[in-house]
Enzyme design. Structure first.
Site, short mmCIF file in Angstrom:
data_model
loop_
_atom_site.label_atom_id
_atom_site.label_comp_id
_atom_site.label_asym_id
_atom_site.label_seq_id
_atom_site.Cartn_x
_atom_site.Cartn_y
_atom_site.Cartn_z
N HIS A 75 0.86 -1.19 0.00
CA HIS A 75 0.00 0.00 0.00
C HIS A 75 0.89 1.23 0.00
O HIS A 75 1.85 1.31 0.75
CB HIS A 75 -0.90 -0.02 1.24
CG HIS A 75 -2.03 0.97 1.17
ND1 HIS A 75 -1.82 2.33 1.24
CD2 HIS A 75 -3.37 0.80 1.05
CE1 HIS A 75 -3.00 2.94 1.15
NE2 HIS A 75 -3.96 2.03 1.03
N ARG A 87 -6.17 10.12 -0.59
CA ARG A 87 -5.90 10.51 -1.98
C ARG A 87 -7.19 10.60 -2.77
O ARG A 87 -7.35 11.47 -3.61
CB ARG A 87 -4.91 9.53 -2.62
CG ARG A 87 -3.48 9.76 -2.19
CD ARG A 87 -2.56 8.64 -2.64
NE ARG A 87 -2.87 7.38 -1.96
CZ ARG A 87 -2.98 6.21 -2.54
NH1 ARG A 87 -2.82 6.09 -3.84
NH2 ARG A 87 -3.28 5.13 -1.84
#
Lengths: 251, 660
Positions: B257, B273
């Site tokens: 990740h 994000r």
């Protein structure tokens, strides 16, 4: 963006643990002392694992997420209930006292059986949405909900069942059947949820006594120690008012 | 010896296991769940960001449907996924989200009217439709064409698990907590249950069942830095592998990740994000658009993680006290948004970094996050090699993620697979020929064998330290089987792991208590984890191509000609030090979406000879059927509906479109 500065020398910590394994023949409750050099960013998760690995393989404790979200590692830290995994040693003095969370069955040392307690509470209070229909057609549009209401429900749904509120509650220490802030906040949560078909009369059956909402002495211990900062006292007060009304209508 | 009988033994009390048990109960069966921890403490709770389901309620989700979700998932998988399984999944996902809504999950809901969002570093206003008011909202996530990720603030997994756990209690499903399955009981062709250790008393008992379901989550703890909880040690994977007959699929496919905090590896959600957060380097420069002009920070996780490491290699990382990192900047989202929609992120930053993410940037670096590999099953969740053994969720490879999973697809998979597999499990149990005639001698042998292994650890003369072997393994996996892989590193890593495995047969313990004993647990789990580490490293060594999260610097191209296949790892002999690998080809001729470019990442790949032919055929069918409804076209290309349990086959309604 400033970088953290490098600490040149580390403190010597003394970690004292209240130890006892009820299943081990000859085991007596005792306080054991572990000297430990503090590391940068050290949490009690890191400290206890280091002690188990390097000093004492017999030490027992519980950690799961190590990120403050699962509620496994609640214990008494210098006498106060809290989550060990997100407690940084730098925020504590050089002498740290750890003890198992009171109010729960002891497994060994710092591990307690919160799971069994929470399951019992859930069964008793029926902490699930009592739906109106047996089967929902899942291919149809979902039922609508006001966005603010959804947020309010989530606010109460943030409980991680760590047990700190039980450990911090005077009633729970005196009255083993008391469902505590964790149970009462769940009643508040389901009462708020329009998907739950239960009426106040039914909630009264669940919490309208001294093991329920009338057992609370409003000492605020639960809210003080809740690691998720849930508005427990306001919710309990609210449930109490509703249940008191319900009590009066019953005469 | 205590023997406990049930219809369905579910190993693992996270979202997948709970949903399988609930489904079995709804079909009139008696399930028992085994769980290392109270179910609500399972790692499912850590899924912060959300669950993908193509409900298309929000404005930026308009036009989303099963077809779009399907294509995103297959592209994300780098064509490693089983496309029929992906079809089953994308079709049932909206139903799973709606089921959870009916059961009480407080999904964030659509607020009609204007609202300001941050997209590509800019504030823009979007308008939500009045007709979608109060329906489940979606947010943006990496690797998706549409906003598809349903969420509960940033506590999605927690809210889902809390509801699901309570639903299991409502159905009075027994959960045997603090119990660990050590071995599956089987005769080489049929699974009969498991040998189970009580983690408090140390007592062994046998759980006998018609069907056994492994739903134990991932194996992130094979790596030194992982977002996974400490219980994610792949023990369900090991259960299957150690049967010697049931293989694991694609263990070399390991997801890293992009945004784990440094140094603890605790996750901050992709929602950061998705909601508009940016990645910055040592100069404060936003570097992702330089590498991925189209998707930028929201390319798939494998791509973003590699780009970050690539950027660090160019000297653009930040040298911090705890090692090199990059910055995640969410300050531009504003305090209100952070304190409201990203509160878990804020808490993590406060408690573990001592920073305020509304004011300061967050130090992040990629860390192990997800195990695409798992117990290989067919679309029903059953192992074709061991009758009566099922798997669901992260522990399974049925295989909907291929070589890279999209954000929001795993928590969705837990509940969708739980729904689907529970129906097949119930079908299995209700067939008269699958009643179990318990071979008690066999059960006895298995319990005695496991007791023997424990006794050897507790009373044997071994001198190796379990903790030392464990940390050596973590080091090898992190250094040699990480984001960037080479043949030389992998070969060295495999050799080192083999050495550790041999040494792990001579572990000696300092603490001899048979009951609650963390050192004993580390010891026997390390023995098993080394086999999983070898399946991962050896699979990665043999796979001389790059696909999804598996990236070989010495073979940087995806090679469909040689490697459009699934790796199967068997552990045939108990004294083996390597898995036996076999390969299962993926059939392009049956693919609805033939291999191509993903839309992000490298454009460089070697085609399979069948690709062009199949692509032309797909094109022809689409042209011939121009004007036909999308379901008819889809069915012509790759029929799958018959594979889904009948109760989930209905068409999903969407606002403004009905069931089109």
């Amino acid at each position: 963006m400033s970088e953290n500065t490098v600490t040149a020398s580390h403190r010597r910590l003394t970690i004292r643990v209240l130890r006892y394994n009820p299943r081990e023949p000859g085991s007596e409750p005792r306080i054991q002392e572990y000297p430990l050099e503090e590391g940068d960013g050290m949490t009690l998760f890191i400290a206890l694992n280091e002690i188990r690995e390097k000093q004492d393989p017999s030490l027992v404790f519980d950690f799961v997420c190590r990120a403050g979200i699962c509620g496994s590692c609640a214990m008494l830290i210098n006498g106060r209930p809290g989550l060990a995994c997100r407690t940084q040693t730098k925020n504590l003095g050089p002498e740290i006292m750890l003890a198992p969370l009171p109010g729960f069955e002891l497994i060994a040392d710092l591990a307690v059986n919160t799971g069994k307690w929470m399951r019992g509470m859930s069964e008793r209070l029926e902490t699930w949405v009592h739906t109106r229909e047996q089967e929902v057609d899942l291919t149809r549009l979902e039922e609508r909900m006001d966005p603010e209401l959804a947020e309010q429900i989530y606010e109460l749904d943030r409980c991680i069942e760590c047990g700190c509120c039980i450990a911090g509650c005077a009633t729970a220490q005196m009255r083993p059947g008391f469902v505590g802030a964790v149970g009462l906040s769940k009643i508040a949560r389901f009462r708020l949820d329009p998907r739950d078909a239960r009426t106040d009369a039914e909630y009264y059956e669940l919490v309208g006594d001294d093991n329920g909402v009338f057992g609370c002495m409003s000492l605020l211990g639960c809210q003080d120690v809740c690691p998720k900062d849930l508005p427990l006292q306001a919710r309990i007060a609210y449930v109490r008012r509703q249940m008191a009304k319900q009590g009066f209508t019953r005469g | 010896m205590k023997v406990i009988y049930s219809d369905v033994l579910v190993i693992g009390g996270g979202l997948a296991g709970l949903r399988v048990a609930i489904g079995a109960r709804q079909r009139g069966l008696d399930p028992i769940i085994l769980s290392l921890v109270p179910p609500k403490r399972s790692h499912s709770a850590a899924a912060q960001g959300g669950m993908q389901a193509s409900l298309a309620n929000v404005t930026r989700g308009i036009g989303d449907n099963e077809d779009v979700h399907f294509a995103d998932t297959v592209r994300g998988s780098d064509w490693g996924a089983d496309q029929e399984v992906v079809r089953m999944f994308v079709h049932a996902a909206p139903q799973a989200a709606r089921e959870l809504a009916a059961w009480g999950v407080p999904w964030s809901r659509v607020r009609p009217g204007d609202r300001e969002i941050v997209a590509n570093g800019q504030r823009v206003t979007i308008t939500e439709r009045a007709e979608a008011a109060g329906l489940i909202a979606q947010r943006d996530f990496g690797g998706t064409k549409k906003w598809r990720t349903c969420y509960v603030s940033d506590g999605t997994g927690h809210a889902m698990l809390s509801t699901m756990g309570d639903r299991a209690i409502a159905h009075a499903i027994p959960v045997h907590e603090r119990k660990e399955a050590l071995a599956l009981v089987h005769d080489g062709s049929r699974c009969y249950g498991a040998v189970v250790r009580d983690l408090t008393t140390g007592e062994l008992s046998a759980y006998v069942a018609r069907a056994t379901v492994v739903a134990t989550g991932g194996a992130g703890r094979l790596y030194g830095v992982t977002t996974n909880a400490v219980i994610c040690e792949g023990m369900g994977h090991a259960l299957a592998l150690e049967t010697g007959v049931a293989p694991l699929g694609n263990m070399e496919a390991v997801q890293f990740h992009p945004t784990a905090i440094v140094p603890t590896g605790i996750l901050v959600t992709e929602g950061c994000r998705g909601d508009g957060g940016l990645l910055r380097d040592v100069d404060g420069h936003r570097f992702m658009p330089d590498y991925e002009p189209e998707k930028k920070e929201l390319a798939s996780r494998d791509v973003v993680s590699r780009r970050m490491e690539e950027h660090i290699r160019k000297g653009k990382g930040v040298k911090g006290r705890f090692g090199t990192h990059l910055w995640l900047d969410i300050t531009l989202l504003g305090r209100q948004h952070i304190e409201h929609n990203l509160r878990e992120v804020k808490e993590i930053c406060e408690y573990f970094l001592g920073i305020d993410p509304a004011e300061q940037w967050i130090p992040v670096r990629p860390a192990q996050h997800y195990t695409m590999g798992g117990v290989r099953t067919n679309h029903t969740g059953e192992s074709p090699w061991l009758k009566g053994l099922f798997a669901a969720g992260e522990a399974a490879c049925w295989d909907m993620h291929g070589f890279n999973r999209l954000g929001g697809n795993s928590v969705a998979e837990t509940v969708v697979a739980g729904m689907i597999v529970s129906e097949f499990v119930a079908d299995f149990c209700q067939r008269p020929e699958n009643r179990v005639d318990v071979p008690m001698g066999l059960v006895d042998d298995f319990v005695r064998r496991e007791q023997g292994k424990l006794d050897l650890l507790l009373e044997g003369r071994g001198s190796e330290s379990a903790d030392a072997l464990r940390s050596a393994m973590l080091h090898v996996m992190t250094e040699k089987v990480g984001i960037f892989r080479t043949g030389a590193d992998l070969a060295a890593g495999v050799e080192e792991l083999q050495g550790l495995l041999v040494r792990s047969r001579h572990i000696g313990l300092r603490h001899k208590a048979p009951g609650a004993n963390l050192e004993l647990v580390v010891a026997y789990r390390t023995q098993k984890m080394l086999k999983l580490a070898l399946a991962t490293a050896y699979g990665a060594l043999q796979r001389t191509e790059s696909r999804g999260a598996h990236f070989r610097e010495d073979y940087p191209q995806r090679d469909d000609r040689q490697w459009l296949s699934r790796t199967l790892a068997f552990w045939r002999g108990e004294d083996d030090t390597l898995p036996t690998l076999e390969y299962e080809p993926l059939d392009i001729k049956r693919m609805e979406l033939p291999p191509g470019w993903r839309g992000y990442g490298a454009k460089d790949y070697i085609d399979h000879p069948d690709t062009a032919k199949r692509a032309a055929e797909v094109e022809r069918v689409r042209n011939e059927m121009a004007g036909a409804d999308r379901f008819a076209v889809q069915q012509a290309l790759m029929p799958w509906e018959g594979m889904l349990p009948p109760r989930f086959r209905g068409r999903n309604e969407r606002v403004g479109e009905g069931r089109a």
